[in-house]
Each structure stands twice: as C-alpha cells, then as structure tokens.
Design an enzyme around this catalytic site. Structure first.
Site, mmCIF file in Angstrom:
data_model
loop_
_atom_site.group_PDB
_atom_site.id
_atom_site.type_symbol
_atom_site.label_atom_id
_atom_site.label_comp_id
_atom_site.label_asym_id
_atom_site.label_seq_id
_atom_site.Cartn_x
_atom_site.Cartn_y
_atom_site.Cartn_z
ATOM 1 N N TYR A 314 -42.660 1.126 -8.453
ATOM 2 C CA TYR A 314 -43.930 1.092 -9.160
ATOM 3 C C TYR A 314 -44.998 1.853 -8.371
ATOM 4 O O TYR A 314 -45.163 1.645 -7.169
ATOM 5 C CB TYR A 314 -44.366 -0.366 -9.364
ATOM 6 N N CYS A 315 -45.712 2.753 -9.041
ATOM 7 C CA CYS A 315 -46.837 3.489 -8.455
ATOM 8 C C CYS A 315 -46.355 4.264 -7.219
ATOM 9 O O CYS A 315 -45.384 5.009 -7.302
ATOM 10 C CB CYS A 315 -47.971 2.518 -8.133
#
Length: 583
Positions: A314-315
């Site tokens: 994520y990210c």
C-alpha cells in the site's frame, strides 16, 4: 611547499568524496535554519518560479490584455450578483453552501472571492514561455494565498459564525478560544516530548487477533489468527507505507482490511515498521527492502511451509514491494504467487501536487534539515500534506474549531491520520532523489545489489488499485503501471481518496468501483479510454479482490501454526506488538 595563496599554479586538493568541508557544514547549518523557518519549503524554488512567470508576463502584452478583460468580466459577475441579476456560482463550494451565503452582502463577498481566485489562476496559467512546473507552482501558491483571505475565514464576514454568535451569545467564540489554547498547549508539549500513540490502538483499533512472530531492527511481523477451518495454501504478506502506522489496514473491526482477508480464508501477515530515531539515520531504501520484505518472506515460508505467497503493498509500501518483486524475478526467485499494489506508483512523472515540492533545491534543503536530527519528523511531513488540501485540512477545520466552537468527533481513520512516524535521513533522501526526482525505477536506473532492475521483470500476475480523488498517488499515475509490466494485470479504480478509497469495506454507502483485466499481450489503452470503456459497479472493491485472489490460489488446507514452536520465529507477543506503540 608552495603557498597556494601566492602561487597561481598551485592546486588545492578536493576533500574525499562524501566528506564535508567546514564550509559545507556551515552551509548545511544555515540551510537547516532556513528550512525550519519556511516549514521545509525552499525559497529559491518559489523565487525561480516567480521570476520565470514575471519576466514572461512582462513581455506578453496579449496575456496582459486578456487579464484586463478577465478582470472586467469578474467585476461584471460581482455586480450581477449584487443586483440579483444572476445565480451565485459559489453554491457548489462547500465553504459557501449554507443558504445564508445566498443573500446580500454575503453572496457578493463570496462571489468576489471566487472571481479573485479565478483571476489569479488565469494570471498564472498559459503565460507563453513559462515552464509547466513553474506555472503549476505559482498557481498553487496564489491559490493558498487567496484562500487565506476567503470571507468564510473571518467572523465578521461569515454569516454562519455571525448567526452562531448571536444565538449562543458569543459562547461559540469562547469555546473556540479554549480550543485554540488547548491546541497551542498540545503543540508546545509535542515539540518538547514525543507524542504518545492514540489510546485506541490495541483497544478499539488494530484489534484483529494475532501474534508478533518475528522482530528485527526495522519491523515486527504480525501473523493473524485464522477464523476459518481451512485456509488457502498461499499466505498473504501486507506491506504498508512506513510514513504512517500500519493499522490503516486494521482499523476498527467493521472496516479492517486484515479482518476481511482473514475471514475469506487466508493466512495474513503484516509488517509493522519501527518509528525510527536518530540511531536509524543511516538506514536506506535497500535496508527497508531487505530487513522488511525479504526477511518477512523468509519468516512466512518457514512458518507456513508454503512455496509461494501473495504480496500486497500500500502506498510507499507498494513502491517498495514493486522493487522487491522485480529484484526477486531478476534473480530467479519465484516465491511470489501474485503482486497487488494499492494506490502505489512506480513512475513519478505524474505524481500530482506532490511534484510541486520536489526539485533539486527542495530535496537539498530537506536533506540539510534532516542532517541535524537524522530523520524527517512526522509534523514536517504532515504540514506538507496539509498544504496540498489547505481548504479541507486547514481552513475548514479552523472555522469549525475556533469560530463556531465545534470539535469534530474523532473516528478511526482520523485517529490513524494523526499517528505519523519519522523517516530516516538516508532512506528519505534516497526515496526523494532516486524514485521521485530522478525517476530511476521507471527509467531503468534503479539498482538492487550491483545490477539494475526493471518492473517488467516481474513475472507474477498483478492486481492494482487507484482511487478517483487521490492527491498523493493520482490514479492516472497509478494506471501507468500498464506501461511497465508484461504480465496479466487487473486494474481497479475505486471512489474515494488515497486513504478512504482503500479502506472501502463492504456495506460502506455511496461506494463504487470499476474493474477490468488486461492480458499480457493486450494493446495499451490510455486511462481516459479505459475509464470510458469500463462500467462502474456499486459497492466495495474488496470482494472483487478476494475473488481474484481465489483464482490465483490453491485449494484450502489446514491452517498453519501461529509461529514456530522453537527457533527464530516463535510468538513474541500479542498483536499489535510494540513497534506500533513507539513514540
């Protein structure tokens, strides 16, 4: 020995590479002081942008005439509003959505603000010869300045505040003053001592049952307790961003991504990053890959005996996962059954408003600022993100808290958002220079070990998610992954922003998403064509992700043990562990 000052032919030897001279040290100290006074923004960047704009505007009489005409049209719109001859275009602006803004004199003030804002945007845009980077920066800065003067920000020009002051006999302002004093006191205390973690962590947030089964200097690895009688043989490793605590993916039980995946019959593991201090200043990007992802993969295999696993990033964790996956494939390591990247970028050329803050001057100033403490503090990063959405994250809360005297009730995502972490100086410098400024990963210049890697080396199928309102990783930028991979890829575009779009649990109202597969040998579609071709679906994208995982997983088997009985991977403590509670 010759005296260099008297012999023009004498030379002075340069210091060894990487060794700072006294003069450089002085410069770094001064630059760090400048950075503290400017909230980490390089004055030279703004100066260069302004000079570029001012010089080109000065020699553009056509643009000047166009701006004069624009000013006249704006004044006419204000007069029409004052005379009741036209609709107020500000009705769609949430700051002016209340009916009180639709009557004199407030409708005139709001219309004047809108026209002023639009005129300055016109003035900064389409000036012939100005570089796009400078144009975007000047438009952004003038937007910030004009929004500072919005009539909604002042009690004497905000009808909602005036009405509340009359009806409450000024008690709203009294409460607002108390809130301001409390916030100033809290800011002063946090500047002296580390901010403690929210008390909800481990009690109402990050409560999915599990054990910390591995710990090194950088991570704790959490293994979550199975809730189904059998699980798919491929476990899931989740790599969160290190800029915030991991529990955005394990918020309250109703919207925990981890709990959802466990309930779908998967063995789930999560990285929990340490909150680095000055002692971690020399940790670099490759340390995060090696001590983070690779150590976790080894631990998961040792515990589950699985030959392959699913990896989800994520990210920033997704960017790091892409690097790790490419290096693994390059080196013949095929332990990844799939790679899923959530709101993650591998190319930074279209990284949205964050690019406004990235230049060689800006990165150098940040490096000098980090040199003192050895890390980038969480409040410095939070300030940058707040500037990107100043209307929503600065001015609107200020009006509610200090003028209307209202305190927003905290909810899980808001609590998580205030629980930031620090970043080691070396790692953050390498991230900004190699991935953002130089775009090494997308251009084939990023090295792991002594060899370059390419995202096209990844051989596992890919599931990628972009969010419609993402100001950190704009979905067009996330979509560019299609240009770099040579495997089957499923792309999802979901409603919401960088955080809320990912935390999109089933049952959440007003959610929708688009999903489409792209075969490895399929022709490329640009993002707008993809958007037009793919029909939106109501609901959360999580069930679609679970179905995709099922299609790339084996038949369920008995759950693995929680950690090893002996050796390196024994259960150390209950989730959420100790690193998430570090100050």
């Amino acid at each position: 020995m010759l005296n260099p000052s008297s012999d023009p032919t004498a030379t002075i030897k340069a210091p060894p590479e990487g060794e700072s001279t006294l003069y450089e040290t002085i410069d770094r100290i001064v630059h760090a002081g400048v950075a503290r006074s400017t909230l980490g923004l390089a004055p030279s960047v703004l100066g260069e942008a302004w000079m570029d704009w001012a010089i080109h505007l000065a020699i553009s009489p056509g643009k000047q005439l166009n701006l004069m005409e624009s000013a006249l049209r704006g004044n006419m719109a204000i007069w029409h509003t004052a005379l009741g001859m036209g609709a107020n275009d500000d009705a769609e602006d949430r700051r002016f959505a209340d009916d009180a803004w639709q009557v004199l004199p407030f409708n005139v003030w709001s219309q004047a603000h809108r026209q002023t804002w639009q005129w300055w945007q016109d003035a900064m845009s389409q000036v012939h010869g100005v570089s796009p980077e400078h144009e975007n920066l000047m438009a952004f800065v003038t937007s910030l300045v004009v929004d500072t003067t919005a009539p909604s920000n002042f009690p004497a020009t905000n009808p909602e505040v005036m009405s509340a002051t009359v009806s409450e006999k000024g008690q709203n302002l009294v409460r607002g003053a108390q809130h301001l004093l409390e916030d100033l006191r809290r800011m002063g205390e946090s500047a002296k001592t580390a901010t403690p973690p929210p008390p909800e962590v481990g009690h109402t947030l990050a409560v999915t049952p599990g054990k910390v089964i591995f710990r090194n200097a950088l991570i704790e690895l959490i293994q979550y307790t199975p809730t189904t009688g059998s699980v798919h043989p491929e476990p899931i490793l989740i790599v969160p961003a290190w800029i915030m605590k991991y529990y955005i993916l394990d918020l309250s039980p109703g919207n925990s991504f981890v709990r959802f995946l466990v309930g779908q019959g998967y063995s789930v593991f999560m990285l929990s990053w340490t909150n680095p201090g000055a002692d971690k200043r020399d940790l670099g990007m490759d340390d995060y890959r090696r001590l983070g992802i690779m150590d976790a993969v080894d631990a998961i295999q040792a515990i589950t005996q699985a030959s392959r696993l699913h990896a989800v990033g994520y990210c920033l964790g997704g960017s790091l996962l892409a690097i790790a996956a490419a290096a693994m494939s390059r080196d013949g390591d095929d332990r990844l059954a799939s790679v899923s990247l959530l709101a993650a970028q591998v190319d930074s050329t279209e990284a949205g408003e964050l690019r406004l803050f990235i230049s060689d001057s800006q990165v150098t100033l940040i490096e000098d600022m980090m040199a003192d403490k050895g890390y980038l503090s969480s409040d410095q990063m939070a300030g940058t993100f707040a500037l990107l959405r100043a209307r929503d994250l600065i001015w609107t809360p200020a009006v509610k808290h200090y003028l209307l005297g209202q305190r927003r009730h905290s909810f899980d995502l808001m609590i998580w958002n205030s629980d930031a972490t620090r970043m080691p100086a070396r790692m953050h410098s390498e991230y900004l220079r190699r991935l953002f400024l130089n775009n090494d990963l997308a251009e084939g210049h990023y090295h792991v070990g002594d060899k370059a890697i390419s995202i096209s080396d990844i051989r596992a199928p890919i599931f990628a998610v972009g969010t419609e309102d993402d100001h950190v990783a704009p979905w067009h930028s996330v979509y560019k992954l299609h240009l770099f991979v040579d495997v089957d890829m499923t792309f999802v575009l979901t409603s919401g922003g960088h955080n809320a779009g990912i935390v999109s649990e089933p049952g959440h109202q007003h959610r929708h998403f688009r999903i489409a597969d792209t075969a490895a040998n399929a022709a490329f579609r640009d993002p707008d064509e993809w958007l037009a071709d793919v029909t939106p679906q109501d609901g959360s994208w999580w069930p679609a992700f679970a179905s995709w995982l099922d299609g790339h997983s084996g038949a369920p088997v008995s759950p693995p043990p929680m950690g090893a009985s002996t050796g390196r991977y024994v259960a150390l403590c209950d989730a959420p562990g100790s690193y998430v509670l570090q100050t």
